[in-house]
Write a protein that holds these residues in place. Structure first.
Motif, mmCIF file in Angstrom:
data_model
loop_
_atom_site.group_PDB
_atom_site.id
_atom_site.type_symbol
_atom_site.label_atom_id
_atom_site.label_comp_id
_atom_site.label_asym_id
_atom_site.label_seq_id
_atom_site.Cartn_x
_atom_site.Cartn_y
_atom_site.Cartn_z
ATOM 1 N N GLY A 1 5.619 11.982 -0.455
ATOM 2 C CA GLY A 1 5.190 13.079 0.133
ATOM 3 C C GLY A 1 5.647 14.192 -0.977
ATOM 4 N N ASN A 2 4.950 15.218 -0.797
ATOM 5 C CA ASN A 2 5.240 16.338 -1.681
ATOM 6 C C ASN A 2 5.537 17.743 -0.685
ATOM 7 O OD1 ASN A 2 3.852 19.104 -3.140
ATOM 8 N ND2 ASN A 2 5.646 18.380 -4.073
ATOM 9 N N PRO B 1 0.895 -1.379 0.019
ATOM 10 C CA PRO B 1 -0.033 -0.028 0.168
ATOM 11 C C PRO B 1 1.188 1.278 -0.030
ATOM 12 C CG PRO B 1 -0.007 -1.072 2.181
ATOM 13 C CD PRO B 1 0.503 -1.927 1.336
ATOM 14 N N ILE B 2 0.346 2.339 -0.631
ATOM 15 C CA ILE B 2 1.300 3.371 -0.639
ATOM 16 C C ILE B 2 0.354 4.618 -0.331
ATOM 17 C CG2 ILE B 2 2.158 5.325 -2.282
ATOM 18 C CD1 ILE B 2 2.504 3.125 -4.407
ATOM 19 N N VAL B 3 1.008 5.257 0.961
ATOM 20 C CA VAL B 3 0.341 6.609 1.447
ATOM 21 C C VAL B 3 0.793 7.831 0.836
ATOM 22 C CG1 VAL B 3 -0.468 7.724 3.644
ATOM 23 C CG2 VAL B 3 -0.311 5.264 3.511
ATOM 24 N N PHE B 4 0.015 8.746 0.274
ATOM 25 C CA PHE B 4 0.515 9.977 -0.188
ATOM 26 C C PHE B 4 -0.014 11.044 0.786
ATOM 27 C CE2 PHE B 4 -0.570 6.824 -3.624
ATOM 28 C CZ PHE B 4 0.558 7.181 -4.563
ATOM 29 N N VAL B 5 1.178 12.044 1.002
ATOM 30 C CA VAL B 5 0.845 13.099 1.645
ATOM 31 C C VAL B 5 1.234 14.478 1.215
ATOM 32 C CG1 VAL B 5 1.667 14.046 4.026
ATOM 33 C CG2 VAL B 5 2.068 11.392 3.632
ATOM 34 N N HIS B 6 0.260 15.317 0.845
ATOM 35 C CA HIS B 6 0.442 16.480 0.272
ATOM 36 C C HIS B 6 1.232 17.705 1.010
ATOM 37 C CE1 HIS B 6 -2.643 18.456 2.842
ATOM 38 N NE2 HIS B 6 -3.132 17.599 2.853
ATOM 39 N N GLY B 7 1.239 18.502 0.427
ATOM 40 C CA GLY B 7 1.953 19.648 0.906
ATOM 41 C C GLY B 7 1.537 20.926 1.528
ATOM 42 N N ASN B 8 2.127 21.918 1.793
ATOM 43 C CA ASN B 8 1.822 23.100 2.602
ATOM 44 C C ASN B 8 0.256 23.635 1.798
ATOM 45 O OD1 ASN B 8 2.074 24.983 4.970
ATOM 46 N ND2 ASN B 8 2.546 26.568 3.657
ATOM 47 N N GLY B 9 -0.796 24.005 2.514
ATOM 48 C CA GLY B 9 -1.942 24.505 2.264
ATOM 49 C C GLY B 9 -2.772 23.326 0.969
ATOM 50 N N ASP B 10 -2.300 22.284 0.657
ATOM 51 C CA ASP B 10 -2.942 21.455 -0.449
ATOM 52 C C ASP B 10 -3.854 20.695 0.119
ATOM 53 O OD1 ASP B 10 -1.480 22.976 -2.265
ATOM 54 O OD2 ASP B 10 0.419 21.560 -2.048
ATOM 55 N N THR B 11 -4.290 19.858 -0.796
ATOM 56 C CA THR B 11 -5.169 18.635 -0.442
ATOM 57 C C THR B 11 -4.806 17.328 -1.200
ATOM 58 O OG1 THR B 11 -7.018 18.566 -2.337
ATOM 59 C CG2 THR B 11 -6.923 20.486 -0.987
ATOM 60 N N ALA C 1 9.999 3.290 11.831
ATOM 61 C CA ALA C 1 10.827 2.949 10.603
ATOM 62 C C ALA C 1 10.380 1.532 10.268
ATOM 63 C CB ALA C 1 12.324 2.990 11.072
ATOM 64 N N ALA C 2 10.069 0.693 11.168
ATOM 65 C CA ALA C 2 9.531 -0.787 10.796
ATOM 66 C C ALA C 2 8.500 -0.877 9.721
ATOM 67 C CB ALA C 2 9.486 -1.604 12.032
ATOM 68 N N LYS C 3 7.617 0.202 10.061
ATOM 69 C CA LYS C 3 6.380 0.148 9.202
ATOM 70 C C LYS C 3 6.402 0.653 7.905
ATOM 71 C CE LYS C 3 3.561 0.922 13.366
ATOM 72 N NZ LYS C 3 2.405 1.898 14.094
ATOM 73 N N VAL C 4 7.614 1.036 7.575
ATOM 74 C CA VAL C 4 7.811 1.646 6.261
ATOM 75 C C VAL C 4 8.870 1.005 5.458
ATOM 76 C CG1 VAL C 4 8.176 3.964 4.831
ATOM 77 C CG2 VAL C 4 7.151 3.827 7.234
ATOM 78 N N SER C 5 8.630 0.809 4.036
ATOM 79 C CA SER C 5 9.506 0.151 3.064
ATOM 80 C C SER C 5 10.515 1.037 2.276
ATOM 81 C CB SER C 5 8.877 -1.080 2.446
ATOM 82 O OG SER C 5 8.100 -0.239 1.506
ATOM 83 N N HIS C 6 9.706 2.222 2.026
ATOM 84 C CA HIS C 6 10.334 3.002 1.140
ATOM 85 C C HIS C 6 9.624 4.522 1.407
ATOM 86 C CE1 HIS C 6 10.545 -0.748 -1.147
ATOM 87 N NE2 HIS C 6 11.476 -0.335 -2.041
ATOM 88 N N ALA C 7 10.596 5.389 1.378
ATOM 89 C CA ALA C 7 10.135 6.823 1.605
ATOM 90 C C ALA C 7 10.476 7.628 0.395
ATOM 91 C CB ALA C 7 10.788 7.452 2.781
ATOM 92 N N ILE C 8 9.665 8.332 -0.328
ATOM 93 C CA ILE C 8 9.954 9.174 -1.637
ATOM 94 C C ILE C 8 9.455 10.666 -1.213
ATOM 95 C CG2 ILE C 8 9.606 9.552 -3.761
ATOM 96 C CD1 ILE C 8 8.921 6.423 -4.076
ATOM 97 N N LEU C 9 10.502 11.567 -1.282
ATOM 98 C CA LEU C 9 10.193 12.907 -1.214
ATOM 99 C C LEU C 9 10.416 13.709 -2.225
ATOM 100 C CD1 LEU C 9 12.175 13.330 2.276
ATOM 101 C CD2 LEU C 9 9.818 12.284 1.975
ATOM 102 N N GLY C 10 9.169 14.344 -2.887
ATOM 103 C CA GLY C 10 9.423 15.237 -4.024
ATOM 104 C C GLY C 10 9.525 16.698 -3.505
ATOM 105 N N GLY C 11 10.518 17.319 -3.907
ATOM 106 C CA GLY C 11 10.561 18.676 -3.653
ATOM 107 C C GLY C 11 10.598 19.322 -2.291
ATOM 108 N N THR C 12 10.719 18.346 -1.337
ATOM 109 C CA THR C 12 10.682 18.521 0.057
ATOM 110 C C THR C 12 12.067 19.577 0.665
ATOM 111 O OG1 THR C 12 9.489 16.446 0.867
ATOM 112 C CG2 THR C 12 10.749 17.445 2.554
ATOM 113 N N PRO C 13 11.822 20.665 1.009
ATOM 114 C CA PRO C 13 12.996 21.491 1.242
ATOM 115 C C PRO C 13 13.678 20.978 2.552
ATOM 116 C CG PRO C 13 10.797 22.559 1.963
ATOM 117 C CD PRO C 13 10.364 20.998 1.366
ATOM 118 N N ASN C 14 14.217 20.017 2.547
ATOM 119 C CA ASN C 14 14.894 19.041 3.578
ATOM 120 C C ASN C 14 16.051 19.887 4.247
ATOM 121 O OD1 ASN C 14 13.737 16.631 3.637
ATOM 122 N ND2 ASN C 14 14.464 16.309 1.580
#
Length: 464
Positions: A121-122, A39-49, A138-151
């Protein structure tokens, strides 16, 4: 023929018959099953939906990912606080985002029976993902993908908004970027990937123009979204939102998750399309001069009408396909239509303008066709009619993009250089009922003019 020869022939015939009979019986041997896609959980950014993930979900579905294993969250208060440690009406803290994401992931794991999820996430959504994983998950997550996150921050300063979560020198990012050991900025366990632009991300710029501080160094660079210890992908020319919602970003995600190229980066059309979503409304910020702010709270009692339209003129084709007043959960639908039908959504709610949203045909079904009731901006109240072209999943850039609105190319209000605005407005000289066409890089959408004096807001919303 000898008796021994007859005996051997009979034995062969009997054996063959038995083998044929066995072939017709159901096999009792265990079959090797392909592992279920996570399963993939998608997380939007600031002010988004959650709605911003609509086309990304379509792309995953079109490449074989089961729809029921794709989940986009909708944070109730998506805007960050000015100071993360101080309560602010209508805003959320990093702790709020962590609590919300924890509940969403647990619900997805319980519903699917999976042991791990993929988190994508974006922008600010990547902060929530990093904080979640670093907080013992960490054990609950296989992959983490961050698009444009100002790390490493949108800015890095000890004097400008020092407690803001977007400050690379602030306590939040300082903690996240120093919890993996020397030279490591990730939490061990999951596989990590970041996606960034080469130089076209408005929130990874050396100058503070996009945070209202033109001429002031931000102390960050285009490489700010990268993380030591992650696979860091650079895609030339893409903007801040395209790092997560664009087709090139999707292809990078798919390769990272599966080790192979996607069959397509487009959405494979379904003949029969079922649509639903949530209606929300722009909130009012109590601070003087701050105007509206975004939230994703349900707008109970709002009504929605949906019309099929002529794609060439925006004219309605008959009576409403769907009409509904939403309840406490704000959910509207379902509407059953086709992937060839252009639509006009009309949202009415007390305290808001009558909001007309024109959309080109939906290629596939979706449960996140979220709609927001709008208000007429103060600067637009003197115009006979105003039509806004909006691109929620990306920004407009000049000269990168070809954009036209009501015959003007490019429309007013789009600065040259870094792609940084997602709306373009046409102020019409009259309020005559007429088509208002727009195009963006070969896509065409047509709406109708509605009078501002009648409290109407008109949006032409791009899918891409």
């Amino acid at each position: 023929m000898s008796l021994s020869t007859l005996t051997r022939r009979a034995t062969l015939l009997i054996t063959a018959a038995l083998l044929n009979a066995c072939a017709l019986l159901p096999s009792t041997a265990p079959k090797a099953e392909a592992p279920a896609l996570p399963p993939i959980v998608f997380v939007h950014g600031n002010g988004d939906t959650a709605a911003l993930w609509l086309t990304t979900l379509w792309r995953f579905e079109s490449n074989g990912w089961p729809r029921e294993r794709l989940h986009a969250v909708d944070m109730p208060y998506p805007l960050a606080r000015d100071a993360d440690d101080k309560a602010q009406p209508g805003r959320s803290s990093t702790a709020d985002a962590l609590k919300f994401l924890t509940a969403e992931v647990d619900a997805v794991l319980q519903r699917t029976g999976a042991k791990q999820v993929v988190l994508i996430g974006n922008s600010r959504g990547g902060y929530a993902i990093r904080n979640y994983i670093a907080s013992g998950n960490a054990a609950k997550v296989s992959h983490a993908i961050l698009g444009g996150t100002p790390n490493h921050g949108v800015w890095s300063s000890s004097s400008f908004r020092p407690a803001n979560e977007f400050n690379g020198a602030g306590p939040f990012l300082t903690r996240l970027n120093n919890q993996g050991g020397p030279g490591i900025e990730i939490t061990p366990g999951p596989k990590w990937m970041t996606i960034r632009s080469d130089n076209n991300d408005k929130f990874a710029q050396a100058d503070g123009v996009w945070i209202g501080a033109k001429g002031t160094p931000t102390n960050v660079t285009a490489a700010g979204p990268e993380l030591k210890g992650a696979e860091n992908v650079v895609i030339p020319g893409i903007d801040h939102r395209e790092t997560a919602f664009g087709p090139k970003a999707f292809a990078a995600m798919f390769r990272f998750l599966t080790g192979r190229e996607p069959a397509t980066s487009a959405a494979a059309a379904e003949a029969r399309v079922t649509l639903s979503g949530k209606i929300s409304g722009l909130g009012l910020d109590n601070r003087a001069g701050s105007g509206n702010f975004a939230n994703n709270l349900p707008l109970a009692g709002a009504s929605v009408e949906v019309y099929a339209t002529d794609a060439a003129t925006g004219q309605r084709l008959g009576p409403a396909l769907h009409r509904q007043t939403v309840g406490a959960d704000g959910r509207w639908g379902p509407l059953v239509t086709t992937s060839k039908t252009a639509l006009e959504f009309v949202i009415s709610a007390e305290g808001f303008a009558v909001t007309h949203i024109y959309r080109t045909p939906f290629a596939r079904s979706s449960e996140i066709v979220n709609l927001r009731a709008e208000r007429i901006a103060d600067a637009d109240k003197d115009a006979p009619a105003v039509v806004t072209l909006t691109r929620p999943r990306g920004y407009f850039g000049i000269p990168r993009d070809e954009i036209e609105l009501d015959g003007r190319s490019p429309p007013a209000g789009i600065p040259p250089g870094v792609a940084g605005v997602s709306v373009a407005k046409a102020r019409l000289a009259d309020a005559a009922d007429r088509p208002v066409p727009a195009s963006f890089n070969g896509q065409r959408i047509v709406g109708r003019a509605w009078p501002t004096a009648g409290n109407h807001v008109v949006l032409l919303e791009l899918h891409d």
